[in-house]
Design an enzyme around this catalytic site. Structure first.
Site, mmCIF file in Angstrom:
data_model
loop_
_atom_site.group_PDB
_atom_site.id
_atom_site.type_symbol
_atom_site.label_atom_id
_atom_site.label_comp_id
_atom_site.label_asym_id
_atom_site.label_seq_id
_atom_site.Cartn_x
_atom_site.Cartn_y
_atom_site.Cartn_z
ATOM 1 N N SER A 12 4.147 65.537 40.595
ATOM 2 C CA SER A 12 3.850 65.784 39.169
ATOM 3 C C SER A 12 2.588 65.066 38.720
ATOM 4 O O SER A 12 2.470 64.650 37.576
ATOM 5 C CB SER A 12 5.034 65.330 38.317
ATOM 6 N N GLU A 121 -21.346 56.272 38.284
ATOM 7 C CA GLU A 121 -20.655 55.441 39.272
ATOM 8 C C GLU A 121 -21.418 55.499 40.587
ATOM 9 O O GLU A 121 -22.363 56.279 40.743
ATOM 10 C CB GLU A 121 -19.214 55.938 39.467
ATOM 11 N N HIS A 249 -11.503 50.529 48.066
ATOM 12 C CA HIS A 249 -12.289 50.315 46.846
ATOM 13 C C HIS A 249 -12.845 48.905 46.908
ATOM 14 O O HIS A 249 -12.107 47.968 47.197
ATOM 15 C CB HIS A 249 -11.399 50.495 45.613
ATOM 16 N N ARG A 296 -19.237 53.512 48.084
ATOM 17 C CA ARG A 296 -18.158 52.545 48.301
ATOM 18 C C ARG A 296 -18.053 51.973 49.699
ATOM 19 O O ARG A 296 -17.708 50.814 49.874
ATOM 20 C CB ARG A 296 -16.832 53.235 48.021
ATOM 21 N N HIS A 358 -7.621 52.413 48.780
ATOM 22 C CA HIS A 358 -7.677 53.101 47.481
ATOM 23 C C HIS A 358 -7.403 54.597 47.592
ATOM 24 O O HIS A 358 -6.729 55.169 46.743
ATOM 25 C CB HIS A 358 -9.071 52.871 46.903
ATOM 26 N N ARG A 393 -15.357 59.736 50.133
ATOM 27 C CA ARG A 393 -15.301 60.442 48.856
ATOM 28 C C ARG A 393 -16.265 59.827 47.843
ATOM 29 O O ARG A 393 -16.317 58.610 47.664
ATOM 30 C CB ARG A 393 -13.885 60.368 48.285
#
Ligand code: FAD
Ligand code: SIN
Length: 536
Positions: A12, A121, A249, A296, A358, A393
């Site tokens: 969900s 970012e 992260h 990252r 992360h 990512r």
């Protein structure tokens, strides 16, 4: 009697709810009655989605372009991303975000009140992150749950835990991993209130079970992230891909003994935050021209290296030079957390940070419509591997991927529905010969060992010896736990541990197979070679 649905959605978060709401609205428009079951192992809102801070990336500003977002994604992914998928996600992103806004999601606007306040970012060449304060995920989750609640065809089952996907195997047929005619008919689901495993049958099933963070000691992921969907799909002969690409992260808050780790959003560095050693010296200039805003993988490795050199358990993030009032306006949650938990005054105190697991870039392999290799089984969101992220990512691209693929999976589901049917002879869950284990201490201990193996040997920096040691140790845990699993009535802790061992196996196996350093995979015994093919 089994539960019968047209569509079963496992999860969900943003992925599951995007898909379910789209389907419900589609059939409402056609005036057709359908039944969509959404199951979630705890409360509906307790998802990775709820904890997303920075925001959702999309080309929004007039001077930004799709090409720039595509290039940034390819560069972050160390050119292992599938360019076709990157183009799809970037090009379709703005439309999907407009839909989130139509559902009632709020994103911060500039003081004029008309334009959205776009943040930047790591790895992004432009300002393109839509956000709501530093609690973007909670805002999206709220809006999606409200939307789902307004659609009568959606029924949400909270505290229902999917144990196993139902496939042809359960009808007595032998299925192999690369067969193209395997078929999913729903799932065996544990009703955690009464301990019974029930059949949730559906013409189409969507996996949207999120990440795997809890196989590590330090993670920003909440406790639900145990890789259940990936492990279930793999056992059902689905294909897993890119599991070696684990994103750490760079800046989780250093709070020893705390799990999950509270995140200090990358947007804080986008706002001007500077990384410093424990002695207060800057160091990113020794690693990358983009300094604290490098992608990252680079920042996390730089921090890891500085911590090891100095023998320090953390580095600092310095925001003392930032405009405090503006900082609080952007990051009220982070400011309050640092104050309430560590007594920090960000006008004068540095924030102690440490890298933490992360995000998983890999997952269940899907095509451009979110379809797995098992007929009528889709996977969307963090549990899937679409090819968008490649070896790493780009920040704020995962919420985007989930809405774009939620939509694409819905479109394909509607087209494909004619062929879907569920046999009437799906057997009940068979737990003959099992008992409730007298004590769960073995489960707790195996889980601790697993976390320790993954953190010590399959972390930011890997080596052949560490990976082998990890695989050897994991095998022992696997044998011990399988014996326990076979003797026990299913329970959430036992099933989660089984799934965690299985996804850890996939991570180690694929890390061992990748003989070059790309993106998030860094093995000191590898030299950077041309791309190598990984066996699925
Ligand atoms: P989730 O949101 O994790 O939902 C998983 C659902 O599956 C849950 O409902 C869970 O109960 C259910 N489930 C799992 N297993 C079972 C089972 N066996 N049976 C029944 N139900 C099950 N991404 C961005 O793009 N931008 C950000 O700013 C950002 N910030 C982040 C900050 C944090 C702290 C974290 C942890 C992640 C962040 N991410 C961000 C990543 C992003 O939040 C996730 O990748 C994304 O929300 C995943 O969504 P999902 O729908 O795939 O899974
Ligand atoms: C963050 O806010 O730093 C997280 C962003 C992301 O994971 O994409």
């Amino acid at each position: 009697m089994p539960h019968q649905f047209d569509f079963l959605v496992i999860g969900s978060g943003i992925a599951g709810l995007s898909y379910a709401t789209k389907l419900a609205m589609h059939f409402e428009r056609l005036n057709e009655t359908v039944h969509i079951g959404v199951i979630t192992k705890v409360q509906a809102e307790e998802t990775n989605t709820k904890y997303a801070q920075g925001g959702i990336a999309a080309v929004w500003a007039a001077d930004d372009s799709f090409e720039k977002h595509i290039d940034d994604t390819m560069i972050a992914g160390d050119f292992l991303s599938d360019r076709h998928i990157v183009e799809i996600v970037v090009n379709e992103g703005p439309e999907r975000i407009r839909e989130l806004i139509d559902y009632g999601t709020r994103f911060d606007k500039e003081h004029s009140g008309t334009d959205y306040d776009l943040a930047k970012e790591g790895g992004h060449s432009d300002f393109r992150i839509l956000h709501f304060k530093d609690i973007t995920g909670a805002e999206i989750e709220r809006a999606l749950l409200e939307k789902a609640a307004s659609l009568p065809s959606i029924e949400i089952f909270t505290h229902f835990y999917a144990v196993e996907l139902i496939t042809k195997h359960h009808l007595g047929e032998t299925v192999h991993r690369y067969d193209t005619d395997n078929h999913c008919y729903g799932a065996y689901v544990l009703n955690t209130q009464n301990g019974q495993v029930e059949r949730f049958l559906a013409r189409t099933t969507l996996l949207a079970t999120g990440g795997i963070g809890n196989i590590y000691q330090n993670t920003t992921n909440p406790s639900i992230a145990t890789g259940d969907g990936i492990a279930m799909a793999y056992r059902a002969k689905g294909i897993a891909k890119d599991m070696e690409f684990i994103q750490f992260h760079p800046t989780a808050l250093y709070e020893p003994g705390k799990k999950p780790n509270f995140l200090i959003s990358e947007a804080v560095r986008g706002f001007g935050g500077i990384l410093r050693t424990r002695k207060g010296e800057t160091f990113m200039e020794n690693y990358d021209d983009r300094l604290s805003l490098a992608p990252r993988d680079i920042v996390a490795r730089a921090i890891d290296s500085e911590m090891k050199k100095a023998g320090d358990p953390f580095v600092y993030l310095d925001v003392t030079h930032c405009d405090y009032d503006k900082f609080v306006e952007h990051f009220p949650n982070i400011t309050a957390y640092c104050r309430d938990h560590l007594g920090l005054d960000l006008r004068k105190d540095y924030i102690p940070v440490v890298p933490a697991q992360h995000y998983l870039c890999g997952g269940v392999r899907v095509n451009e419509w979110g379809q797995t290799n098992i007929q009528f089984l889709y996977a969307v969101g963090e549990c899937s591997c679409t090819g968008l992220h490649g070896a790493n990512r780009l920040a704020s691209n995962s919420l985007l991927e989930a809405v774009v693929f939620g939509h694409r999976a819905y479109e394909k589901t509607v087209k494909q529905l004619g062929g879907a049917s569920v046999p009437t002879n799906i057997p009940d869950w068979n737990d003959a010969g099992t008992t409730h284990p007298e004590e769960l201490v073995l489960v707790t201990e195996i889980r601790k060992e697993l976390e320790s193996i993954m953190s010590n040997y399959v972390g930011i920096v890997r080596s052949n010896r560490r990976l082998k040691r990890a695989m050897d140790r994991l095998e022992l845990l696997y044998i011990e736990h399988e014996e326990l699993y076979r003797q026990s009535k299913v329970s959430v802790p036992i099933c989660e541990l089984r799934n965690m061992i299985e996804v850890a196996y996939l991570v180690i196996k694929m890390a061992m197979a990748r003989r070059e350093n790309r993106g998030l995979h860094y093995n000191i015994d590898n030299v950077k070679l041309a791309d190598t093919q990984i066996a699925d």
